[in-house]
Design an enzyme around this catalytic site. Structure first.
Site, PDB file in Angstrom:
ATOM      1  N   HIS A  93     -16.912   0.593  36.752  1.00 45.37           N
ATOM      2  CA  HIS A  93     -15.577   1.082  36.400  1.00 45.37           C
ATOM      3  C   HIS A  93     -15.518   1.664  34.990  1.00 45.37           C
ATOM      4  O   HIS A  93     -14.747   2.580  34.726  1.00 45.37           O
ATOM      5  CB  HIS A  93     -14.581  -0.079  36.520  1.00 45.37           C
ATOM      6  CG  HIS A  93     -13.167   0.298  36.229  1.00 45.37           C
ATOM      7  ND1 HIS A  93     -12.464   1.195  37.005  1.00 45.37           N
ATOM      8  CD2 HIS A  93     -12.304  -0.098  35.238  1.00 45.37           C
ATOM      9  CE1 HIS A  93     -11.237   1.333  36.523  1.00 45.37           C
ATOM     10  NE2 HIS A  93     -11.122   0.566  35.453  1.00 45.37           N
ATOM     11  N   SER A 138      -8.753   4.630  34.008  1.00 43.52           N
ATOM     12  CA  SER A 138      -8.100   3.510  34.695  1.00 43.52           C
ATOM     13  C   SER A 138      -6.574   3.645  34.595  1.00 43.52           C
ATOM     14  O   SER A 138      -6.015   4.642  35.031  1.00 43.52           O
ATOM     15  CB  SER A 138      -8.607   2.194  34.110  1.00 43.52           C
ATOM     16  OG  SER A 138      -8.309   1.117  34.955  1.00 43.52           O
TER      17      SER A 138
END
Length: 272
Positions: free
Chosen positions: A253, A101
């Protein structure tokens, strides 16, 4: 294998890291977590990597157990420089870097600053193309008690709500996971540091800088990522001159939590 968990002052701030060291002849992997996270997020991937390799998992300031001082500059560039200083001070000459991320954006900055130091990069659902914080919000951050607004904003969904957004299969959320992601926010100094980060964050690398990165990169994405959607990875793989993209099915994610063994297998194939 020698292991240690400690902090060192680098560039004016305490940097917490966990080091798992075999020998100077083994490959070295550096793990860099994402926004509102810590090295805790790699706990399931770590055993696979550290079995035969040197591994350093770093808490990006102001997250995890790293410093949360308000006088540090929390720009991507400065955080990247600080991590490079840390690695050099530990005696490392060349590393593989794994960024998840926001950690992917830090990794890209490190590749841009010291290309010879990063042998290869692995970007797990890396952030990309985010603009600098709006000027109005940067101005508001100078007001007293803005840190209370940040705390209130983050508490709207809470840890459990945030975790449900970042995973595909919510049954993986247990008490250990909840407590691990909550712990860094029990120190209220983080909200003052995040106020500074609002002002310092310069935005993700623009296309012209991405085009300059020659480091071989592997991009791994979840097909159900709601935080950094797959189209970001599809765009990044075009803008990075030497990159490949792999998509994991039924994954959100939080790749290191959801599919650690699959992620490790893809990394191993890429490195070999």
């Amino acid at each position: 294998m020698r292991s240690r968990k400690t902090s060192i002052e680098i560039n004016g701030i305490d940097i917490y890291f966990e080091e798992y060291y075999h020998s100077p002849h083994q490959e070295t992997y550096v793990l860099i977590h994402g926004f509102l996270s810590s090295s805790f997020s790699f706990r399931k991937l770590l055993p696979f990597l550290s079995a035969e390799n040197n591994v350093i998992s770093i808490d990006i300031p102001p997250f995890g157990k790293s410093g949360k001082i308000s006088r540090f500059q929390y720009s991507y560039e400065n955080i990247s420089i600080t991590i490079l200083f840390l690695l050099v001070s530990l005696g490392y000459k060349q590393v593989y870097i794994i960024g998840h991320s926001m950690g992917g954006q830090i990794a890209l900055n490190m590749m841009l600053q010291r290309p010879s130091f990063i042998h290869k990069g692995i970007l797990l659902a890396s952030s990309g193309y985010m603009a600098k914080t709006k000027r109005s919000l940067r101005l508001l951050s100078h007001f007293p008690f803005f840190n209370h607004y940040i705390r209130y904003y983050l508490n709207q969904t809470g840890v459990e709500g945030n975790l449900k957004q970042v995973v595909y299969d919510t049954t993986c959320i247990d008490q250990e996971m909840y407590d691990g992601y909550l712990e860094p926010f029990l120190d209220t100094n983080i909200f003052r540091a995040l106020t500074r980060m609002v002002r310092d964050r310069e935005g993700d690398l623009p296309v012209e800088k991405l085009n300059r990165i020659q480091t071989p990169c592997l991009l791994i994405w979840g097909d159900h990522d709601r935080i950094v959607p797959l189209h970001i990875g599809q765009r990044l793989v075009k803008d990075l001159p030497n990159a490949d993209l792999i998509v994991l099915k039924n994954t959100g994610h939080l790749l290191p939590e959801e599919k650690p063994e699959d992620v490790y297998r893809k990394i191993k194939e890429f490195v070999q």
